[in-house]
Scaffold this active site. Structure first.
Site, PDB file in Angstrom:
ATOM      1  N   SER A  22       0.796  -1.236   0.000  1.00 39.66           N
ATOM      2  CA  SER A  22       0.000   0.000   0.000  1.00 39.66           C
ATOM      3  C   SER A  22       0.827   1.284   0.000  1.00 39.66           C
ATOM      4  O   SER A  22       0.267   2.360  -0.221  1.00 39.66           O
ATOM      5  CB  SER A  22      -0.948   0.025   1.202  1.00 39.66           C
ATOM      6  OG  SER A  22      -2.009  -0.861   0.996  1.00 39.66           O
TER       7      SER A  22
ATOM      8  N   LYS B  72       0.426   3.289  -3.014  1.00 39.77           N
ATOM      9  CA  LYS B  72      -0.752   4.139  -3.236  1.00 39.77           C
ATOM     10  C   LYS B  72      -0.392   5.631  -3.196  1.00 39.77           C
ATOM     11  O   LYS B  72      -1.070   6.466  -3.781  1.00 39.77           O
ATOM     12  CB  LYS B  72      -1.823   3.819  -2.187  1.00 39.77           C
ATOM     13  CG  LYS B  72      -2.386   2.398  -2.302  1.00 39.77           C
ATOM     14  CD  LYS B  72      -3.227   2.040  -1.082  1.00 39.77           C
ATOM     15  CE  LYS B  72      -3.781   0.619  -1.165  1.00 39.77           C
ATOM     16  NZ  LYS B  72      -4.516   0.246   0.076  1.00 39.77           N
TER      17      LYS B  72
ATOM     18  N   TYR C   2      -3.431  -3.027 -10.412  1.00 39.91           N
ATOM     19  CA  TYR C   2      -3.308  -2.696  -8.982  1.00 39.91           C
ATOM     20  C   TYR C   2      -2.437  -3.722  -8.247  1.00 39.91           C
ATOM     21  O   TYR C   2      -1.555  -3.357  -7.465  1.00 39.91           O
ATOM     22  CB  TYR C   2      -4.722  -2.617  -8.377  1.00 39.91           C
ATOM     23  CG  TYR C   2      -4.763  -2.540  -6.878  1.00 39.91           C
ATOM     24  CD1 TYR C   2      -4.472  -1.347  -6.213  1.00 39.91           C
ATOM     25  CD2 TYR C   2      -5.087  -3.668  -6.117  1.00 39.91           C
ATOM     26  CE1 TYR C   2      -4.502  -1.295  -4.823  1.00 39.91           C
ATOM     27  CE2 TYR C   2      -5.121  -3.611  -4.732  1.00 39.91           C
ATOM     28  CZ  TYR C   2      -4.823  -2.422  -4.095  1.00 39.91           C
ATOM     29  OH  TYR C   2      -4.846  -2.371  -2.723  1.00 39.91           O
TER      30      TYR C   2
ATOM     31  N   TYR D 207      -5.065   3.836   7.875  1.00 46.39           N
ATOM     32  CA  TYR D 207      -6.429   3.281   7.984  1.00 46.39           C
ATOM     33  C   TYR D 207      -7.034   3.591   9.355  1.00 46.39           C
ATOM     34  O   TYR D 207      -6.879   4.713   9.836  1.00 46.39           O
ATOM     35  CB  TYR D 207      -6.425   1.765   7.682  1.00 46.39           C
ATOM     36  CG  TYR D 207      -5.600   1.472   6.465  1.00 46.39           C
ATOM     37  CD1 TYR D 207      -6.056   1.872   5.204  1.00 46.39           C
ATOM     38  CD2 TYR D 207      -4.348   0.882   6.540  1.00 46.39           C
ATOM     39  CE1 TYR D 207      -5.287   1.664   4.073  1.00 46.39           C
ATOM     40  CE2 TYR D 207      -3.577   0.666   5.412  1.00 46.39           C
ATOM     41  CZ  TYR D 207      -4.055   1.065   4.190  1.00 46.39           C
ATOM     42  OH  TYR D 207      -3.305   0.870   3.081  1.00 46.39           O
TER      43      TYR D 207
ATOM     44  N   VAL E  71       1.124  -3.611   3.795  1.00 48.74           N
ATOM     45  CA  VAL E  71       1.120  -4.919   4.478  1.00 48.74           C
ATOM     46  C   VAL E  71       2.400  -5.715   4.260  1.00 48.74           C
ATOM     47  O   VAL E  71       2.567  -6.780   4.842  1.00 48.74           O
ATOM     48  CB  VAL E  71      -0.098  -5.818   4.121  1.00 48.74           C
ATOM     49  CG1 VAL E  71      -1.366  -5.326   4.762  1.00 48.74           C
ATOM     50  CG2 VAL E  71      -0.231  -6.028   2.641  1.00 48.74           C
TER      51      VAL E  71
HETATM   52  O1  DON Z   1      -4.825  -4.803  -1.760  1.00 45.29           O
HETATM   53  C1  DON Z   1      -4.254  -5.307  -0.800  1.00 45.29           C
HETATM   54  O2  DON Z   1      -4.850  -5.893   0.091  1.00 45.29           O
HETATM   55  C2  DON Z   1      -2.740  -5.209  -0.745  1.00 45.29           C
HETATM   56  N1  DON Z   1      -2.180  -5.305  -2.056  1.00 45.29           N
HETATM   57  C3  DON Z   1      -2.311  -3.906  -0.146  1.00 45.29           C
HETATM   58  C4  DON Z   1      -2.932  -3.638   1.214  1.00 45.29           C
HETATM   59  C5  DON Z   1      -2.020  -2.927   2.145  1.00 45.29           C
HETATM   60  O3  DON Z   1      -0.833  -2.872   1.966  1.00 45.29           O
HETATM   61  C6  DON Z   1      -2.643  -2.375   3.382  1.00 45.29           C
HETATM   62  N2  DON Z   1      -1.643  -1.752   4.224  1.00 45.29           N
HETATM   63  N3  DON Z   1      -1.392  -1.779   5.349  1.00 45.29           N
END
Ligand code: DON
Length: 297
Positions: A58, A61, A185, A233, A251
């Site tokens: 993320s 993003k 994505y 978040y 993540v």
């Molecule tokens: O879309 C997802 O679930 C992962 N590719 C990215 C989510 C993420 O990194 C949330 N961060 N803490």
């Protein structure tokens, strides 16, 4: 100071748990740690595994938002909000209540929309080339790549993101086929960087005079505001309270932290807390903020 933080981090017993829902990330050992800091005078300091590439997830993003604002500017805000969600990164609940307009560009639904903007009128390869190109330019290196295994791993298990994309489509908030937008994505999230590279890439957001300032100061200010309010978040309030600086987590265990005009900071430790943000990384960010006095407040 960085060595002290590193040693303190290695004295802890609880490292958190790496993301389990992306099989390729689940088995990364959790007791890894790296931190890199780029200062306004051009100096960059590193501690720990600062040359080990990790999945930025993320954190990407931030860069896709910068590219999207560069492409369509404020038009983005008709499709995505700018408010914290108070829900987890992959939550479906608000999307249903708010008729397919994601709360902000950092929750998964919002980031799927920004990726969709970058994809419109192009092939996925071209949209990815733009994001990867931006990150490489900002970090001043070509040695940043997408890990295809991580992208494939997420594609095979990404049922929640598929649900979000189809939900967006049902509300007319997706311009491309859900599979194409999601494929783009997942690949964007699978970009791998070291903390050394990520701290370099954050300099433009920190508005340091060093390095290529590709992100306009106006966009940088706004992206920082969103990082502060939405970058972690439902843990964003706690991060603001403990650290007092804009930050964006992933993540994969990465966190990009910005001390405006002062420093760009990248931290990595793959074990996560219950919000899905790096456990040791969050602690290290708080220790650094306390030790330096860096804060936007
Ligand atoms: O879309 C997802 O679930 C992962 N590719 C990215 C989510 C993420 O990194 C949330 N961060 N803490």
């Amino acid at each position: 100071m960085l060595r002290d933080i590193h040693d303190e981090i290695f004295r802890q017993d609880d490292w958190g748990t790496p993301a389990q829902y992306i099989p390729e990330l689940a088995n990364v050992p959790s007791n890894r740690f790296a931190m890199s800091v780029c200062l306004a005078n051009g100096e960059c300091l590193n501690v720990g595994a600062a040359d080990d590439p990790f999945s930025i997830q993320s954190v990407s993003k931030v860069f896709s938002l910068a590219a999207t604002l560069g492409r369509i500017g404020d038009q983005l805000w008709s499709r995505v909000g700018r408010e914290p969600s108070g829900t987890s990164f992959d939550s479906v609940v608000l999307l249903e209540r708010e008729k397919g307009r994601p709360r902000n560009p950092f929750v998964n639904a919002g980031a799927i929309v920004t990726t969709d903007v970058l994809l419109s009128g192009r092939q996925p390869k071209q949209a990815l080339a733009e994001i990867l190109g931006l990150v490489r330019t900002l970090a001043e290196t070509d040695d940043i790549h997408i890990n295809e295994r991580v992208a494939a791993s997420e594609k095979s298990t990404g049922a929640r993101n598929k649900a979000l994309a189809h939900y967006l489509q049902s509300h007319g908030n997706l311009e491309n086929a859900p599979d194409l937008t999601l494929g783009t994505y997942f690949h964007q999230c699978a970009i791998e960087m070291t903390t050394r590279q990520l701290a370099l890439a954050g300099r433009s957001l920190a508005r340091l005079a060093t390095g290529p300032n590709v992100i306009s100061p106006r966009h940088a200010r706004r992206i920082n505001a969103l990082m502060m309010t939405c970058g972690h978040y439902d843990g964003s309030g706690e991060f603001a309270y403990q650290v007092g600086l804009p930050g964006k987590s992933g993540v994969g265990g990465g966190i990009l932290v910005i001390a405006p005009k002062v420093a760009s900071i990248a931290i990595w430790s793959p074990g996560l807390n219950h919000y899905g943000n790096s456990h040791a990384g969050t602690r290290a960010a708080a220790m650094l903020a306390r030790a330096t006095g860096w804060s936007v407040f």
